[in-house]
Write a protein that holds these residues in place. Structure first.
Motif, short mmCIF file in Angstrom:
data_model
loop_
_atom_site.label_atom_id
_atom_site.label_comp_id
_atom_site.label_asym_id
_atom_site.label_seq_id
_atom_site.Cartn_x
_atom_site.Cartn_y
_atom_site.Cartn_z
N MET A 1 0.81 -1.21 0.00
CA MET A 1 0.00 0.00 0.00
C MET A 1 0.85 1.27 0.00
O MET A 1 0.39 2.34 -0.31
N ALA B 1 -18.95 9.67 -6.32
CA ALA B 1 -18.00 9.47 -7.41
C ALA B 1 -17.15 10.72 -7.58
O ALA B 1 -17.12 11.37 -8.63
N THR B 2 -16.46 11.07 -6.50
CA THR B 2 -15.58 12.23 -6.45
C THR B 2 -14.35 11.83 -5.64
O THR B 2 -14.39 10.83 -4.91
N PRO B 3 -13.29 12.63 -5.73
CA PRO B 3 -12.13 12.34 -4.89
C PRO B 3 -12.51 12.30 -3.40
O PRO B 3 -12.08 11.40 -2.68
N LEU C 1 -14.38 9.03 -2.54
CA LEU C 1 -13.46 7.90 -2.35
C LEU C 1 -12.73 7.99 -1.02
O LEU C 1 -12.54 6.98 -0.33
N ARG D 1 -15.09 7.10 1.93
CA ARG D 1 -15.36 5.65 2.02
C ARG D 1 -14.12 4.89 2.49
O ARG D 1 -14.21 4.05 3.38
N SER D 2 -12.97 5.19 1.91
CA SER D 2 -11.78 4.38 2.22
C SER D 2 -11.20 4.69 3.58
O SER D 2 -10.74 3.79 4.29
N HIS E 1 -13.79 -0.51 1.56
CA HIS E 1 -14.47 -0.31 0.29
C HIS E 1 -15.93 -0.78 0.34
O HIS E 1 -16.51 -1.16 -0.67
N LEU F 1 -7.28 13.26 -2.50
CA LEU F 1 -6.34 12.29 -3.08
C LEU F 1 -5.13 12.96 -3.70
O LEU F 1 -4.11 12.31 -3.92
#
Lengths: 379, 379, 379
Positions: free
Chosen positions: B1, B55-57, B60, B63-64, B75, B299
């Motif tokens: 990672m 569905a954007t930086p 993500l 969620r992560s 996820h 991100l």
């Protein structure tokens, strides 16, 4: 010490002598801590009271890169660094720094702090390189006004500027500081110039937009006549700036009007270096550097150079340090530039975008060849 | 990672408690999906119909990074995430997020959505940190106008603002949204203020450029009197903005006029963070953060922070999350900031530009020390 | 050849057919060196005398990426490259380049150099993909003015534009070149349009700001009526530009006025791609690409795409090459785009911000799905 990015160094770049096409003399007098620190900030002495002047990217770069040149540990405390400087003497520090910088030619702007820094001749005695003069348009205008007065200015200034320029390799203008690069591109008519001259109070610096335009147009005439380029400050600088007005694309109306034989070299450019690179990609007579950022943004200079070379033709990019006062700036600028260029070209090579010989050719062009052509320096 | 860049983590930064010098309260009511999603966009609820808001930086990143804090897979689908949130309850989610964020002090802007989010006192009950108030100049102006009316405004507003500010650690202005940072820097004369007040319709927000200037000058007076800083929104924000007018360098004429004892903290700044860093490098009283970008540009935040620290003095950079409504924003902002700072400083260290102790010192200054000094928070 | 960043390729992206939503036809005639080189610069033929046109990032990309497609060594000299092109013939070169580019749909702007490049039908015969037309508003206006004259223009233009648009999938405007995106957003009244029409000299291109506004508003009406988007040139382009006026955020007043059902696709955007991404994040009807930079900034495109995706919602970003004349541009654009996208998404995946399936979904949306929806292309 090497990141994976630096895994395959391009050794030729380590040995490449640079033409520093925009720099200033080093201090003629020994630098105490306050004077030294003030040459490491564009904020002037006011900043010294507000922050630790070494707690900056440039401060880290000076300590880590220059300490070994003085024979001390890279992370030596600043007190030890200043003591070592003092023990060696200002001229010996300067000799070491410029020698270590690996320069073949210095193009020295003589129009700023002339009473505090070495002349081109004095700089020439410090090392084995050639020195050349760059004449600052506004400084000559202020001298002529002080000597001849407003009445004779219109006749005297072109003569004086041409005289000075004949012994030099280029002109420089700082209109970006005084009026912005968005100043009107029309050549002012005689009557408005006279009115502005009548308002110019003796002893004050040139600041009237009409006079600045007038002087820049005279500079264009002189540059055209002598076949020499004009350097234009853009982007990064001191508190005189309204930074957004120093974006080189604000100068576009001028680029459309001036003779295409007059080469324009945008200096510094950041944070508008992509914009300057665009101009260099579409105007045959536009060139650029990102000088001063290889020192003031020393630790992040890889990214700045890479952004510059996103669209800039390789024959349009020049090297400069914008060093002034503290000789360390010559060395930091040159070392960070070489390292960033080697990193970028090495990356292109590893990804298969160019052969080794191509990369070396690009490095030589940017490091010295382009400046030799633009300023007709010979080999 | 881990990428090679993250190979030598600076563990001290993982444990560094942050001063979040610009944030807002979390939602007082449980957040359904639509309300939750709308706190993750600056585009308002309109955007929810146009795109999948996850569905954007930032989607993500939430969620992560946040899923494990709630005890679910990084996820996990958003449905599962919302169910888990709901099962835990809004306050428990908030408690977990702010605890995991590792904060010592929250400086809370109380002038936005005050009826929907927790007060500083309410926020203080969620975790083990101190809370402080930042008073929004325009919100106080609107309250005074609603209460006292236009006739008494000129007399009442300075009194009311000073009263509110005495219990706070700083002021904030959102002139960038309402008039742009390029608004005239002159203090408006009484007569023009009166005319503008007469035109202000009750119930509407403050938008007249003359009134905005007037209120900001009163803010400058109050800040000077109390020795507190003014936060200025700049760059990234919502649809009220003409973004280019929120470039901090547009505010330069104000920086030349206000007392140098009044500290200005530019917030967000992106995509003009290099410009703000320039101001911080040349004006002793200018500070900046890139808050909101450690969430909305989560991100890519490494690059944004690195660009900021190209020229910014280390004592001029602050941390904030700009968290509002959704407590996840506190956590995402803090985690991405720490990671980006560790990556940058680790890189400098590996390339020999600083010693480990220097890097830790810089991290502590940016993460907490600078804010403690600017806002006089004590230890 | 791989950097550590490219260590875990996302193979799905290699095989992803792209919708190129903004491109032009390839040259109808064989390209000699000068014509070929002039399609690789936005500076026009003037640049060819000033620099070696292959000594640019795009020059390196063409030689290294395209040579193998022609069956020669990646670093073959340009002479060999041109001989090989000539031996294969222009159409065979074009067939190979567009086939290797991996495209499913081409959206072709027919309003530029129409007499020199292939029509959409001609382009369709080169490979196995669908072609669609994009109608350039200003080109239609110039045709109508040339045919109908100024007197009938106001009545004829909307009819003509709607007629042309019915056979197309979108409109395009180049107001950024002619008047800047900061042109007044108000729909001009009939009388001022008449005055401007009376001043328009036959044969000259449309340049009057009032007429440009008028035509763009007619474009908005037509787009609204037909449910098709408008492409807007922004940022990078040729010498017609005052680049700073082509910043998409200068268009904000228009975004506030036009119907929200009319989708706006900003093209190119660089160096204002972060600004365009901001607009895409807050206006439901705004989309963007960074076309032309995957060619002109080919070697640094990873960074440009990454900056775009700092805040842009994934459903708002499109792919284009802006290829014109030289078929190599189709191939370079597609290959650099895929590689940059794979690098960015691979990085997010490695750092745990998304699962593999998420990354593939994002790639499919940006590479083709978003364009299919915006232009209603079907599968």
């Amino acid at each position: 010490m090497r990141t994976s990015h630096e895994a395959e160094p391009m050794c030729e770049i380590d040995d490449l002598d640079l033409v520093d096409h925009h720099c200033h003399g080093v201090s003629a007098a020994p630098l105490g801590y306050e004077a030294f620190a003030s040459f490491l900030t564009e904020g002037g002495r006011d900043m010294l009271g507000a922050i630790d002047p070494m707690a900056t990217p440039l401060g880290l770069a000076v300590r880590s890169l220059c300490s070994p040149v003085l024979g001390i540990d890279p992370h030596a405390p600043i007190q030890e660094y200043m003591e070592r400087r003092s023990a060696l003497g200002e001229l010996e520090v300067a000799r070491r720094m410029v020698a270590a910088a690996g320069l073949s030619d210095l193009l020295i702007d003589t129009g700023y702090l002339a009473d505090q820094v070495l002349t081109p001749a004095g700089m020439g005695r410090l090392g084995r390189y050639r020195t050349h003069e760059i004449v600052r348009i506004e400084a000559v205008a202020e001298e002529v006004f002080a000597t001849a007065g407003g009445g004779a200015f219109v006749d005297e200034f072109p003569r004086a500027l041409a005289d000075r320029a004949r012994g030099a390799v280029g002109l420089k203008s700082i209109v970006a500081y005084r009026a912005g690069l968005d100043l009107d591109a029309a050549r002012p008519v005689a009557r408005t110039v006279s009115i502005s001259l009548a308002r110019w109070s003796p002893g004050s610096r040139i600041a009237d937009p009409v006079l600045l335009r007038h002087c820049l147009w005279v500079g264009v005439d002189v540059a055209e006549g002598l076949g020499i380029p004009i350097q234009l400050h853009s982007g990064f600088g001191d508190r005189d700036l309204d930074l957004w007005r120093a974006d080189p694309t604000r100068f576009t109306p001028w680029l459309r009007r001036i003779p295409s034989s007059v080469k324009i070299c945008f200096l510094h450019c950041w944070p508008y270096h992509r914009q300057a690179a665009f101009l260099a990609a579409v105007y045959p007579n536009v060139y650029l550097d990102t000088g001063a950022l290889n020192t003031h943004a020393a630790l992040g200079y890889e990214r700045i150079l890479a952004e510059t070379l996103e669209v800039a033709p390789f024959e349009k990019v020049l090297y400069s340090s914008d060093a002034l006062g503290a000789p360390e700036l010559y060395y930091v600028g040159a070392m960070r530039f070489r390292s960033a260029l080697a990193s970028l070209l090495g990356d292109w090579r590893r990804r298969g975008f160019c052969a080794h010989a191509d990369a070396v050719g690009i490095a030589m062009a940017i490091g010295q060849g382009n400046a030799r052509k633009v300023y007709r320096l010979g080999e």
